[in-house]
Design a protein around this motif. Structure first.
Motif, PDB file in Angstrom:
ATOM      1  N   ILE A   1       0.330  -1.169  -0.150  1.00 19.21           N
ATOM      2  CA  ILE A   1      -0.296  -0.430  -0.026  1.00 19.21           C
ATOM      3  C   ILE A   1       1.122   1.048   0.031  1.00 19.21           C
ATOM      4  O   ILE A   1       2.056   1.577   1.082  1.00 19.21           O
ATOM      5  N   GLY A   2       1.376   2.058  -1.004  1.00 21.88           N
ATOM      6  CA  GLY A   2       1.790   3.401  -1.433  1.00 21.88           C
ATOM      7  C   GLY A   2       2.557   2.424  -2.049  1.00 21.88           C
ATOM      8  O   GLY A   2       3.507   1.976  -1.329  1.00 21.88           O
TER       9      GLY A   2
ATOM     10  N   THR B   1      -7.136   4.818  -4.016  1.00 16.26           N
ATOM     11  CA  THR B   1      -6.745   5.201  -2.579  1.00 16.26           C
ATOM     12  C   THR B   1      -6.708   3.205  -1.897  1.00 16.26           C
ATOM     13  O   THR B   1      -7.391   2.481  -2.464  1.00 16.26           O
ATOM     14  N   SER B   2      -6.346   3.544  -0.830  1.00 15.67           N
ATOM     15  CA  SER B   2      -6.356   2.038   0.043  1.00 15.67           C
ATOM     16  C   SER B   2      -7.742   1.870   0.614  1.00 15.67           C
ATOM     17  O   SER B   2      -8.242   0.763   0.236  1.00 15.67           O
ATOM     18  N   THR B   3      -8.446   2.875   0.781  1.00 14.98           N
ATOM     19  CA  THR B   3      -9.415   2.704   0.929  1.00 14.98           C
ATOM     20  C   THR B   3     -10.427   2.435   0.408  1.00 14.98           C
ATOM     21  O   THR B   3     -11.628   1.339   0.456  1.00 14.98           O
ATOM     22  N   ALA B   4     -10.775   2.868  -0.905  1.00 11.24           N
ATOM     23  CA  ALA B   4     -11.576   2.290  -2.443  1.00 11.24           C
ATOM     24  C   ALA B   4     -11.031   0.985  -2.961  1.00 11.24           C
ATOM     25  O   ALA B   4     -11.356   0.128  -2.353  1.00 11.24           O
TER      26      ALA B   4
ATOM     27  N   LEU C   1      -3.840   2.905  10.426  1.00  8.17           N
ATOM     28  CA  LEU C   1      -4.441   1.937  11.127  1.00  8.17           C
ATOM     29  C   LEU C   1      -6.228   1.141   9.963  1.00  8.17           C
ATOM     30  O   LEU C   1      -5.305   0.427  10.213  1.00  8.17           O
ATOM     31  N   GLN C   2      -6.506   2.281   9.524  1.00  7.34           N
ATOM     32  CA  GLN C   2      -7.586   1.530   8.865  1.00  7.34           C
ATOM     33  C   GLN C   2      -6.701   0.472   7.733  1.00  7.34           C
ATOM     34  O   GLN C   2      -7.412   0.011   7.515  1.00  7.34           O
ATOM     35  N   ASP C   3      -5.744   1.124   7.686  1.00  2.00           N
ATOM     36  CA  ASP C   3      -4.889   0.232   6.295  1.00  2.00           C
ATOM     37  C   ASP C   3      -4.712  -1.218   6.734  1.00  2.00           C
ATOM     38  O   ASP C   3      -4.449  -2.402   6.350  1.00  2.00           O
ATOM     39  N   VAL C   4      -4.172  -1.649   8.504  1.00  8.58           N
ATOM     40  CA  VAL C   4      -3.335  -2.682   8.588  1.00  8.58           C
ATOM     41  C   VAL C   4      -5.092  -3.420   8.792  1.00  8.58           C
ATOM     42  O   VAL C   4      -5.116  -4.116   9.132  1.00  8.58           O
TER      43      VAL C   4
END
Ligand SMILES: C[S@@+](CC[C@H](N)C(=O)[O-])C[C@H]1O[C@@H](n2cnc3c(N)ncnc32)[C@H](O)[C@@H]1O
Length: 235
Positions: free
Chosen positions: A22-23, A68-71, A100-103
């Motif tokens: 991610i990133g 984005t990671s969220t999407a 935190l959301q990504d983990v």
């Protein structure tokens, strides 16, 4: 030792099938990692011309999602990660909440012996740890105006709070930080071996860099680079 050598050693040790980053930015790490399946997520890839061409020709291998990671986790992951993730690098937007959301999203797919590595967990100055809301550009613009005292061009954000949060709130994961390459957070499944107590997650969002400065060892469970060998043996 750096994030590339750490990630590759873990991938080799557990014979990882699927690597998620991610990133990705220029793909400096992503394209060098050797794994049977690689998935990269970034809302704005910045591949240099040659690397991009090699990627288009299938020489620089890897599935890439310009999101984005969220999407990605909302729209793509349920299908794309159905087989699980073995090793992940979380290195997207460097805010407490986003990391935190990504983990947490990544943990939904992490295979039982999988490992998540988080970059930039150990900033060594207030300037390096400068918090932003939604983009690195916020700190870059402030720095350009001379409004970030001690700015040296390196930025880690407040991902350190994510490490503290996970160590306080999630007893089902084991989290420590390797003291190398700006702090590599290491997250695995299983009960915490050195749980953090005496701090509250509710206070983290408003916490200042001075909290880290005064409690660095404890908040991060900071381990010397030499500890990596011991950790690898547990996998
Ligand atoms: C520090 S760079 C990544 C470096 C790369 N992992 C490496 O080791 O070479 C951070 C990247 O995160 C990306 N990014 C920013 N916000 C993001 C988000 N919401 N989701 C995923 N990636 C994001 C940026 O576009 C940038 O390319």
């Amino acid at each position: 030792m750096n994030r590339l050598t750490v990630l590759q050693a873990i991938i080799d040790k557990i014979a990882a099938q699927t690597y998620l980053e991610i990133g990705v930015q220029e793909g400096k790490i992503f394209f060098q990692i050797k794994a049977p399946r690689k998935i990269g997520v970034d809302p704005q890839f910045m591949f240099p011309k040659k690397a991009k061409l090699k990627h288009l020709l299938g020489l620089n291998k890897g599935e890439t999602y310009e999101l984005t990671s969220t999407a990605f986790f909302a729209e793509v992951a349920p299908k794309c990660l159905a087989g699980g993730v073995d090793v992940a690098l979380i290195d997207g937007l460097h805010t407490y909440e986003q990391a935190l959301q990504d983990v947490e999203n990544c943990l939904q797919y992490l295979n039982p012996n999988g490992v998540i590595i988080m970059h930039d967990c150990n900033p060594t100055s207030r300037a390096n740890a400068w918090p932003v809301q939604a983009s690195i550009n916020e700190v870059l613009e402030l720095a350009e105006r001379g409004e970030v005292p001690g700015w040296n061009g390196c930025w880690n954000g407040d991902v350190w709070k994510t490490i503290a949060h996970l160590r306080l709130a999630n007893p089902d994961v084991n989290v420590f930080t390797l003291d190398l390459d700006w702090g590599l957070g290491v997250v695995t499944r299983g009960r915490a071996t050195n749980p953090l107590t005496g701090f509250a997650t509710a206070n983290l969002a408003a916490a200042d860099y001075s909290l880290l400065e005064s409690n660095r060892q404890e908040l991060l469970d900071l381990r010397p680079p030499s500890y990596f060998k011991t950790f690898l043996e547990t996998l």
